[in-house]
Design a protein around this motif. Structure first.
Motif, PDB file in Angstrom:
ATOM      1  N   ALA A   9      16.768   6.915 -29.156  1.00  0.00           N
ATOM      2  CA  ALA A   9      17.921   7.923 -28.718  1.00  0.00           C
ATOM      3  C   ALA A   9      17.174   9.082 -28.482  1.00  0.00           C
ATOM      4  O   ALA A   9      16.172   9.615 -29.020  1.00  0.00           O
ATOM      5  N   ALA A  10      17.616   9.647 -27.240  1.00  0.00           N
ATOM      6  CA  ALA A  10      17.106  10.923 -26.880  1.00  0.00           C
ATOM      7  C   ALA A  10      17.988  12.072 -27.168  1.00  0.00           C
ATOM      8  O   ALA A  10      17.548  13.239 -26.675  1.00  0.00           O
ATOM      9  N   TYR A  83       9.988   9.745 -32.600  1.00  0.00           N
ATOM     10  CA  TYR A  83       9.230  10.132 -31.173  1.00  0.00           C
ATOM     11  C   TYR A  83      10.044  11.147 -30.573  1.00  0.00           C
ATOM     12  O   TYR A  83       9.436  12.054 -29.895  1.00  0.00           O
ATOM     13  N   PRO A  84      11.244  10.602 -30.146  1.00  0.00           N
ATOM     14  CA  PRO A  84      12.021  11.907 -29.475  1.00  0.00           C
ATOM     15  C   PRO A  84      11.898  13.248 -30.167  1.00  0.00           C
ATOM     16  O   PRO A  84      11.934  14.398 -29.437  1.00  0.00           O
ATOM     17  N   PRO A 104      13.286   5.799 -19.991  1.00  0.00           N
ATOM     18  CA  PRO A 104      14.029   6.663 -18.881  1.00  0.00           C
ATOM     19  C   PRO A 104      14.996   7.806 -19.812  1.00  0.00           C
ATOM     20  O   PRO A 104      15.140   8.486 -19.060  1.00  0.00           O
ATOM     21  N   ASP A 105      15.582   7.250 -20.931  1.00  0.00           N
ATOM     22  CA  ASP A 105      16.624   7.954 -21.675  1.00  0.00           C
ATOM     23  C   ASP A 105      15.792   9.153 -22.189  1.00  0.00           C
ATOM     24  O   ASP A 105      16.242  10.363 -22.335  1.00  0.00           O
ATOM     25  N   LEU A 106      14.332   9.284 -22.496  1.00  0.00           N
ATOM     26  CA  LEU A 106      13.750  10.349 -22.695  1.00  0.00           C
ATOM     27  C   LEU A 106      13.058  11.205 -21.814  1.00  0.00           C
ATOM     28  O   LEU A 106      13.041  12.325 -21.848  1.00  0.00           O
ATOM     29  N   VAL A 107      13.009  10.659 -20.461  1.00  0.00           N
ATOM     30  CA  VAL A 107      12.471  11.506 -19.367  1.00  0.00           C
ATOM     31  C   VAL A 107      13.661  12.395 -18.788  1.00  0.00           C
ATOM     32  O   VAL A 107      13.226  13.296 -18.501  1.00  0.00           O
ATOM     33  N   ALA A 108      14.745  11.948 -19.021  1.00  0.00           N
ATOM     34  CA  ALA A 108      16.199  12.683 -18.675  1.00  0.00           C
ATOM     35  C   ALA A 108      16.077  14.162 -18.995  1.00  0.00           C
ATOM     36  O   ALA A 108      16.334  15.059 -18.011  1.00  0.00           O
ATOM     37  N   PRO A 385      22.580   3.451 -17.779  1.00  0.00           N
ATOM     38  CA  PRO A 385      22.505   4.765 -17.377  1.00  0.00           C
ATOM     39  C   PRO A 385      21.439   5.616 -18.188  1.00  0.00           C
ATOM     40  O   PRO A 385      21.620   5.874 -19.396  1.00  0.00           O
ATOM     41  N   VAL A 386      20.747   6.421 -17.694  1.00  0.00           N
ATOM     42  CA  VAL A 386      19.520   7.093 -18.541  1.00  0.00           C
ATOM     43  C   VAL A 386      20.377   8.198 -19.371  1.00  0.00           C
ATOM     44  O   VAL A 386      19.759   8.464 -20.265  1.00  0.00           O
ATOM     45  N   LEU A 387      21.528   8.496 -18.988  1.00  0.00           N
ATOM     46  CA  LEU A 387      22.272   9.524 -19.854  1.00  0.00           C
ATOM     47  C   LEU A 387      23.264   8.869 -20.909  1.00  0.00           C
ATOM     48  O   LEU A 387      23.883   9.542 -21.498  1.00  0.00           O
TER      49      LEU A 387
END
Length: 428
Positions: A9-10, A83-84, A104-108, A385-387
């Protein structure tokens, strides 16, 4: 990131990312133009890869430094756990590495904080080297640009029990491809078995809504939309399966392990899996193994779902040309192909999946699954979805369960799930 695990999770990242955060290059940041001379010291951070792949990355870095004299790459590897949080702390403290392994969820949140370099602007010349769906996977709703090079991909085909299909009067060589096919076959399977054999053991996830053709989020990235009429239609059809016992009664609380056991014992006719599962069937369920079929994921869009990992360039690096060149070096066709032969992943580069390694079977279970998965990846997309956070996934699962149990209508369930997801989105 560990190859076999889903991305973490981000949420923690979104909480503390000041726009003034900077990379290891310094406080002033650097140019976004990657066309200059490739030189300088940069840092490269991976996600729990050193233990199993240390020689691979040491050789890759040495090769890069030899190709570009005057560069030096410092490799950092972080453990999977936390990691996040580590990315968040580095971003807030100005110590985010120049090149970072992300999902992708972490780059958002990093992109929204201005910390991820827009590769459409800085490195758009490389775009054609990658599968279109893979390149698009690191775009952020509501923002223009692409914020990481696509790296390795993964997906999984569906296993199905040919004997159960034949017993139900279905063609074992023609498994369902679309959701319409699936629902029709599943209802017939349940009827012919008097409710003793379900076709599926899992409730619909956000990926199912995507593969059914449901728009999941608005283009601005400000609200979710899977409670549309199309979404309600999908959940209504799953409710029909549940009532007919075409969806396993224990699907509401199923885990991958419990669903796998159902498939192993013949209580469920279809289940996702991997080459490791084939080995298990061969050892523990030889009759199932003799009747195993392999097919693509169910989709009504013509595109299966893929999971993708990426390599991001810190927008604040002082050595943009070197950082972009190294991120591309890690993810180019030659190095992705080399990495894919060391572990069960797939390259995101255009043309790589046509290699005989991904197209020709040699009689082994591992190759049988690899060939099937590679074929489906060529036009796959990342539907999640990345979000869409883990909390949102839980909210959706809970509301879906209520609808299947008849405690609320499918429309009410999806309205509630969207409201919960939108609330979490606003909280950041």
């Amino acid at each position: 990131m560990p190859i076999s695990r889903r991305s973490l999770a981000a949420a923690a990242l979104a909480l503390v990312l000041p726009l003034s955060a900077c990379g290891s290059g310094g406080d002033d940041g650097g140019p976004t133009d990657a066309s200059g001379k490739v030189e300088g010291d940069i840092t490269f951070q991976t996600w729990n890869l050193r233990a199993n792949f240390k020689p691979y990355f040491e050789d890759l870095i040495a090769d890069f430094e030899h190709t570009y004299p005057g560069t030096h790459v410092k490799w950092i590897d972080q453990p999977a756990e936390g990691y996040p949080d580590k990315l968040s702390a580095d971003a807030a403290g100005g110590t985010l590495p120049d090149v970072v392994n992300v999902s992708p969820d972490l780059v958002a949140p990093l992109a929204r904080a201005g910390l991820a370099l827009d590769l459409d602007k800085a490195a758009g010349t490389y775009r054609s080297e990658y599968l279109p769906g893979a390149w698009a996977s690191h775009r952020i709703p509501g923002m223009k640009g692409t914020y990481a090079f696509p790296w390795y991909l993964n997906t999984g085909p569906l296993f199905y029990n040919k004997a159960l299909f034949e017993k139900a009067g279905l063609d074992p060589e023609q498994p369902p491809k679309t959701y319409d096919d699936l629902f029709s076959d599943a209802l017939r399977m349940a009827e012919k078995s008097d409710g003793q054999v379900a076709t599926l053991a899992n409730v619909p996830t956000i990926e199912d809504f995507g593969r059914y053709g449901v728009p999941l989020m608005n283009r601005q990235g400000t609200a979710f939309t899977f409670n549309s009429a199309k979404g309600v239609e999908l959940l209504t059809r799953y409710k029909e399966l549940y009532d007919a016992k075409a969806l396993d009664p224990q699907a509401l609380t199923a885990t991958p392990e419990s669903a796998g056991k159902k498939f192993l014992t013949g209580a469920v006719a279809m289940n996702p899996g991997s080459a490791l599962d084939l080995g298990n069937f061969k050892k523990n369920a030889p009759s199932l193994y003799r009747n195993i079929g392999i097919t693509d994921q169910i989709t009504s869009t013509g595109h299966v779902n893929m999971y993708v990992m990426g390599v991001m360039v810190n927008s604040r690096t002082r050595h943009t040309p070197a950082a972009v060149a190294f991120a591309h070096f890690v993810t180019d066709a030659r190095h992705q192909m080399s990495f894919a032969k060391k572990v069960a992943i797939f390259p995101s580069t255009a043309g790589s999946l046509d290699d005989p390694y991904f197209t020709k079977e040699d009689g082994t279970d591992e190759t049988r699954v690899r060939v099937a998965a590679a074929k489906s990846l060529k036009n796959a997309v990342n539907y999640t979805p990345v979000l869409f956070s883990d909390q949102m996934k839980t909210a959706l699962r809970n509301e879906v369960a209520k609808a299947l149990q008849g405690r609320q209508s499918p429309e009410e369930a999806l309205d509630n799930a969207v409201n919960a997801a939108d609330r979490l989105l606003r909280q950041g």
